[in-house]
Motif scaffolding. Structure first.
Motif, PDB file in Angstrom:
ATOM      1  N   ARG A 138       0.845  -1.343   0.099  1.00 11.66           N
ATOM      2  CA  ARG A 138       0.087  -0.017   0.077  1.00 11.66           C
ATOM      3  C   ARG A 138       0.788   1.420   0.013  1.00 11.66           C
ATOM      4  O   ARG A 138       2.016   1.273   0.377  1.00 11.66           O
ATOM      5  CB  ARG A 138      -0.900   0.092   1.180  1.00 11.66           C
ATOM      6  CG  ARG A 138      -1.920  -0.975   1.209  1.00 11.66           C
ATOM      7  CD  ARG A 138      -3.061  -0.842   0.157  1.00 11.66           C
ATOM      8  NE  ARG A 138      -4.015  -2.028   0.340  1.00 11.66           N
ATOM      9  CZ  ARG A 138      -3.999  -2.946  -0.449  1.00 11.66           C
ATOM     10  NH1 ARG A 138      -3.107  -3.325  -1.343  1.00 11.66           N
ATOM     11  NH2 ARG A 138      -4.902  -3.986  -0.262  1.00 11.66           N
ATOM     12  N   SER A 163      -3.100   3.635  -6.067  1.00 11.58           N
ATOM     13  CA  SER A 163      -3.482   2.019  -6.070  1.00 11.58           C
ATOM     14  C   SER A 163      -2.275   1.136  -6.503  1.00 11.58           C
ATOM     15  O   SER A 163      -1.394   1.577  -7.103  1.00 11.58           O
ATOM     16  CB  SER A 163      -4.443   1.930  -6.890  1.00 11.58           C
ATOM     17  OG  SER A 163      -4.164   2.000  -8.329  1.00 11.58           O
ATOM     18  N   PRO A 164      -2.520  -0.114  -5.951  1.00  6.49           N
ATOM     19  CA  PRO A 164      -1.079  -0.922  -6.326  1.00  6.49           C
ATOM     20  C   PRO A 164      -0.836  -1.169  -7.757  1.00  6.49           C
ATOM     21  O   PRO A 164       0.303  -1.447  -8.227  1.00  6.49           O
ATOM     22  CB  PRO A 164      -1.575  -2.484  -5.493  1.00  6.49           C
ATOM     23  CG  PRO A 164      -2.337  -1.992  -4.486  1.00  6.49           C
ATOM     24  CD  PRO A 164      -3.216  -0.601  -4.837  1.00  6.49           C
ATOM     25  N   ASP A 165      -2.029  -1.422  -8.521  1.00  3.31           N
ATOM     26  CA  ASP A 165      -1.778  -1.471  -9.971  1.00  3.31           C
ATOM     27  C   ASP A 165      -1.385  -0.414 -10.573  1.00  3.31           C
ATOM     28  O   ASP A 165      -0.002  -0.414 -11.342  1.00  3.31           O
ATOM     29  CB  ASP A 165      -3.172  -1.881 -10.829  1.00  3.31           C
ATOM     30  CG  ASP A 165      -3.732  -3.061 -10.426  1.00  3.31           C
ATOM     31  OD1 ASP A 165      -2.853  -4.012  -9.968  1.00  3.31           O
ATOM     32  OD2 ASP A 165      -4.766  -3.290 -10.607  1.00  3.31           O
TER      33      ASP A 165
END
Length: 240
Positions: free
Chosen positions: A36, A42-44
């Motif tokens: 995180r 966001s992770p993506d």
């Protein structure tokens, strides 16, 4: 997006851990570490940004190191037997810097390396790496060092049955597509039965994305041994 190297240097990342549970008892079997960002990325988007900045290897290895360090620094975790699932990209596995990184990880966590599951991420853009002989060789070296191997998102990405046979993973994680509405979809049930039968002797099957009680009940009825999803537990910080 900010420079990935700067975000790492200033400690803008942390990990949460989502439980994996044995079925049908729902006892905790392990945890998956999920990165995180304190910036809200966001992770993506984070990994896409790292790829565009040619920092994917740096971020991936940092994430693995941080997740393992955080997990096994907990006295409660040290005394238990839960496994830690950490994600990595195929390109990281074949990188020149990876063997020395693994050697360092092995030395520092010698007592716990048999509880570390390296979960290979599906990535369409890295699909050709799966056919690289060095990729298969490195996976064998990881096994020889005592680490476990998982294939992630099987059924959604580039993994074929040929690759499953070649790699012979310790864990096969079935994509969340197959858990959504499992209780009412006969075709999904047939696929799950196929994997349950295949994994009976060679690998441990994990069904991801379980979010409804009726889908959990059907997964258990079909013989799925391990489940993961919001119904079983949401990602969170480890308890002290």
């Amino acid at each position: 997006m900010e420079n990935i190297a700067d975000l790492i240097e200033h400690n803008h990342f942390y990990h949460v851990f989502q439980p994996l549970c044995r079925l049908p008892e729902q006892n905790k079997f392990g945890y998956e570490a999920l990165i995180r960002s304190k910036t809200g990325i966001s992770p993506d988007a984070l990994f896409q940004g790292a790829l565009s900045q040619n920092r994917l290897l740096q971020l991936d290895m940092w994430s693995i190191d941080c997740a393992v360090s955080s997990f096994f620094s907990s006295p409660v975790i040290q005394e238990g037997d839960e496994l830690l699932f950490v994600n990595l990209f195929p390109s990281t596995i074949v990188a020149d810097a990876f063997p020395s990184f693994v050697d360092n990880l092995e030395r520092r966590f010698l007592l716990f390396r048999h509880r570390i599951v390296l979960e290979i991420n599906e990535s369409i853009i890295e699909g050709q790496i799966w056919n690289d002989p060095l990729f298969i060789q490195r996976i064998g070296e990881l096994r020889d060092a005592g680490f476990l191997i998982a294939l992630d998102d099987v059924g959604d990405g580039t993994t074929t049955f040929r690759k499953i046979v070649e790699i012979s993973p310790d864990f096969i994680k079935i994509d969340r597509f197959f858990s959504a509405g499992l209780s009412i979809c006969k075709k999904k049930q047939k696929v799950i039965r196929l994997f349950v039968d295949y994994c009976r002797d060679d690998s441990s099957l994990i069904l991801e994305g379980i979010e409804r009680e009726e889908d959990l009940a059907l997964a258990s009825l079909l013989g799925v041994p391990i489940g993961q999803g919001f119904f079983l537990g949401k990602p969170d910080r480890l308890e002290e």
